[in-house]
Design a protein around this motif. Structure first.
Motif, mmCIF file in Angstrom:
data_model
loop_
_atom_site.group_PDB
_atom_site.id
_atom_site.type_symbol
_atom_site.label_atom_id
_atom_site.label_comp_id
_atom_site.label_asym_id
_atom_site.label_seq_id
_atom_site.Cartn_x
_atom_site.Cartn_y
_atom_site.Cartn_z
ATOM 1 N N VAL A 114 0.882 -1.166 0.000
ATOM 2 C CA VAL A 114 0.000 0.000 0.000
ATOM 3 C C VAL A 114 0.922 1.219 0.000
ATOM 4 N N TYR A 115 0.988 1.905 -1.141
ATOM 5 C CA TYR A 115 1.943 2.996 -1.290
ATOM 6 C C TYR A 115 1.467 4.296 -0.660
ATOM 7 N N CYS A 116 0.154 4.486 -0.597
ATOM 8 C CA CYS A 116 -0.355 5.751 -0.080
ATOM 9 C C CYS A 116 -1.758 5.552 0.461
ATOM 10 N N LEU A 117 -2.073 6.229 1.547
ATOM 11 C CA LEU A 117 -3.396 6.207 2.167
ATOM 12 C C LEU A 117 -3.905 7.634 2.344
ATOM 13 N N ARG A 118 -5.200 7.811 2.141
ATOM 14 C CA ARG A 118 -5.857 9.076 2.478
ATOM 15 C C ARG A 118 -7.234 8.740 3.041
ATOM 16 N N LEU A 119 -7.730 9.559 3.944
ATOM 17 C CA LEU A 119 -9.035 9.263 4.519
ATOM 18 C C LEU A 119 -9.843 10.530 4.742
ATOM 19 N N THR A 120 -11.169 10.357 4.713
ATOM 20 C CA THR A 120 -12.131 11.356 5.146
ATOM 21 C C THR A 120 -12.935 10.720 6.284
ATOM 22 N N THR A 121 -13.948 11.398 6.781
ATOM 23 C CA THR A 121 -14.755 10.802 7.850
ATOM 24 C C THR A 121 -15.628 9.662 7.332
ATOM 25 N N LYS A 122 -15.755 9.532 6.007
ATOM 26 C CA LYS A 122 -16.634 8.514 5.436
ATOM 27 C C LYS A 122 -15.905 7.453 4.626
ATOM 28 N N HIS A 123 -14.708 7.766 4.123
ATOM 29 C CA HIS A 123 -14.041 6.858 3.197
ATOM 30 C C HIS A 123 -12.542 6.774 3.495
ATOM 31 N N LEU A 124 -11.966 5.629 3.125
ATOM 32 C CA LEU A 124 -10.517 5.457 3.155
ATOM 33 C C LEU A 124 -10.085 5.050 1.753
ATOM 34 N N TYR A 125 -9.057 5.728 1.221
ATOM 35 C CA TYR A 125 -8.554 5.474 -0.125
ATOM 36 C C TYR A 125 -7.147 4.896 -0.012
ATOM 37 N N ALA A 126 -6.900 3.820 -0.761
ATOM 38 C CA ALA A 126 -5.606 3.131 -0.710
ATOM 39 C C ALA A 126 -5.087 2.928 -2.122
ATOM 40 N N ALA A 127 -3.866 3.397 -2.388
ATOM 41 C CA ALA A 127 -3.245 3.272 -3.711
ATOM 42 C C ALA A 127 -2.264 2.110 -3.694
ATOM 43 N N LEU A 128 -2.506 1.124 -4.578
ATOM 44 C CA LEU A 128 -1.664 -0.061 -4.718
ATOM 45 C C LEU A 128 -1.026 -0.088 -6.103
ATOM 46 N N SER A 129 -0.310 -1.149 -6.404
ATOM 47 C CA SER A 129 0.443 -1.206 -7.653
ATOM 48 C C SER A 129 -0.435 -1.111 -8.893
ATOM 49 N N TYR A 130 -1.616 -1.746 -8.855
ATOM 50 C CA TYR A 130 -2.459 -1.817 -10.046
ATOM 51 C C TYR A 130 -3.821 -1.149 -9.876
ATOM 52 N N ASN A 131 -4.196 -0.771 -8.654
ATOM 53 C CA ASN A 131 -5.551 -0.275 -8.413
ATOM 54 C C ASN A 131 -5.550 0.831 -7.360
ATOM 55 N N LEU A 132 -6.589 1.648 -7.445
ATOM 56 C CA LEU A 132 -6.921 2.572 -6.374
ATOM 57 C C LEU A 132 -8.198 2.058 -5.718
ATOM 58 N N HIS A 133 -8.112 1.682 -4.460
ATOM 59 C CA HIS A 133 -9.243 1.093 -3.727
ATOM 60 C C HIS A 133 -9.895 2.148 -2.838
ATOM 61 N N VAL A 134 -11.190 1.934 -2.552
ATOM 62 C CA VAL A 134 -11.891 2.757 -1.573
ATOM 63 C C VAL A 134 -12.612 1.818 -0.607
ATOM 64 N N LEU A 135 -12.558 2.149 0.668
ATOM 65 C CA LEU A 135 -13.365 1.494 1.695
ATOM 66 C C LEU A 135 -14.419 2.503 2.120
ATOM 67 N N ASP A 136 -15.680 2.173 1.867
ATOM 68 C CA ASP A 136 -16.793 3.073 2.126
ATOM 69 C C ASP A 136 -17.409 2.719 3.468
ATOM 70 N N PHE A 137 -17.226 3.577 4.456
ATOM 71 C CA PHE A 137 -17.765 3.337 5.795
ATOM 72 C C PHE A 137 -19.128 4.007 5.999
ATOM 73 N N GLN A 138 -19.545 4.824 5.063
ATOM 74 C CA GLN A 138 -20.850 5.457 5.175
ATOM 75 C C GLN A 138 -21.973 4.522 4.747
ATOM 76 N N ASN A 139 -21.733 3.747 3.690
ATOM 77 C CA ASN A 139 -22.741 2.805 3.192
ATOM 78 C C ASN A 139 -22.114 1.414 3.096
ATOM 79 N N PRO A 140 -21.908 0.756 4.256
ATOM 80 C CA PRO A 140 -21.206 -0.538 4.250
ATOM 81 C C PRO A 140 -22.043 -1.642 3.590
#
Length: 411
Positions: A385-411
């Motif tokens: 995981v090369y980079c992480l950013r977060l808001t109060t609702k989401h976490l964004y993770a940048a990997l080698s091939y994809n940009l992922h989001v973890l949505d905590f507002q609408n699980p």
């Protein structure tokens, strides 16, 4: 006419239902200020049950004042450790609801972007936009209203490097990028203005910018200080011989100093603080780093506190007011993986990105053990995981091939 009259009657009935009950326990006839004081001793569950009694109590118990204390003790609710509210436009009660999903690890995973070739992406968030590096470009995307998806067409493409962008920051409506070509790029976000200049003899691994000052660190074992002023771009103010490869760098919020995280290949600490005005060494942090315990990410949380992580699998929390010889708190990656990056909500939540299988971990900083782990890749596509950013609702993770989001507002 009859329909309009019916709507007016319904609105009047709703107002009466939401008004304070005329009858009932004497408690409800107390002044609102006194009721607020009484209800301020209730916990989240008790407030939720009280809100189910009637419409008036539902409105009354939704008051931000009642939820502020609970929010400050919650994970990622938009409050800093000092109690500053960073999201005054969002009701506190709603943020506490989402905070419970962070605490329980309830989220929905999705992929925002994919790319064909393996990358080492870096990203930044600003308002409703996401900036991410891909190869020798920085691309800007706009979030859709849900925050869990992007408009596919980029808002802007910022080029200029001959090799991959290693790192970049946003400051004063500029993108300041560090490249593998040894150059620093300065791009105005809302215009076509772009300048790049030779900064180091080898790749520039890290860069930061605050208060009109740029600092950069390189594999060539130097850190440098530069002005951001348009008439002085490329004029080096200080060159600091770090005697070690510089992996991470951050300017203090006081704009008086900056910290470098190095590879820890010498007989000195990989975390050192330098005077921003003179370039002189002020102090070094820690005294027991093993050889090779390089610091891959470092960030100031306040003028006197900072967090670091790296190859030795630990996140460390430093308080310069207590001691520079020993950190005040540390958290160990349980699977002995290198920690590439970290993020914090400025209060209790800590997120880290590991070197294998795209593992993102959430930590409650009041505890030693990891709270939750989210592996974002499978065995054939293992990625840091090369980079992480977060808001109060989401976490964004940048990997080698994809940009992922973890949505905590609408699980």
């Amino acid at each position: 006419m009859a329909a309009a009259a019916g709507e007016e009657e319904e609105e009047e009935a709703a107002r009466e239902s939401a008004a304070r009950p005329a009858a009932g326990p004497a408690l409800w006839r107390l002044p609102e200020e006194l009721l607020l004081l009484i209800c301020s001793y209730l916990d989240m569950r008790a407030l939720g049950r009280l809100a189910q009694v009637c419409r008036w109590l539902r409105r009354f118990t939704s008051c931000d004042l009642l939820w502020r204390r609970i929010a400050r003790a919650s994970l990622n609710s938009g409050f800093t450790r000092l109690g500053t509210d960073l999201m005054t436009s969002v009701p506190v009660k709603e943020r506490v609801k989402v905070s419970q999903n962070w605490r329980l690890g309830r989220c929905r995973e999705a992929i925002l972007l994919k790319w064909r070739c393996s990358q080492m992406p870096w990203m930044q968030l600003e308002d409703d936009s996401l900036y991410i590096s891909q190869a020798n470009f920085v691309l800007a995307y706009q979030f859709r209203p849900d925050g869990a998806s992007l408009n596919r067409r980029p808002l802007g493409v910022f080029a200029g490097h001959d090799e991959d962008v290693c790192h970049f920051v946003l400051a004063n409506s500029h993108i300041i990028s560090a490249g593998g070509d040894g150059k620093i790029g300065v791009h105005k976000i809302h215009s076509t203005f772009t300048v790049k200049y030779s900064a180091h003899e080898q790749e520039v691994n890290c860069v930061d910018c605050k208060g009109g000052i740029i600092v950069s660190g390189s594999r060539d074992r130097t850190a440098k200080v530069w002005p951001l002023a348009s008439g002085r771009l490329g004029q080096c103010l200080h060159t600091i011989q770090t005697e070690d490869r510089v992996w991470s760098i951050a300017i203090s919020p006081l704009l008086s100093s900056f910290v470098t995280g190095t590879a820890c290949c010498g007989h000195f600490s990989p975390l050192r603080i330098w005077d921003l005005n003179s370039g002189q060494l002020m102090t070094h942090l820690g005294s027991d780093f093993p050889p090779g315990a390089g610091v891959l990410d470092v960030m100031y949380e306040s003028p006197f506190t900072l967090l670091s992580c790296g190859y030795d699998t630990y996140v460390r929390y430093w308080d310069l007011r207590t001691s520079v010889r020993k950190c005040v708190m540390e958290w160990e990656e349980p699977h002995d993986s290198t920690l590439y990056c970290l993020q914090t909500d400025g209060n209790h939540l800590l997120a880290t990105g590991s070197s294998y299988y795209g593992v993102v971990r959430l930590w409650d900083r009041r505890q030693r053990a990891c709270l939750h782990a989210f592996p974002l890749t499978s065995t054939p596509l293992s990625s840091p995981v090369y980079c992480l950013r977060l808001t109060t609702k989401h976490l964004y993770a940048a990997l080698s091939y994809n940009l992922h989001v973890l949505d905590f507002q609408n699980p």
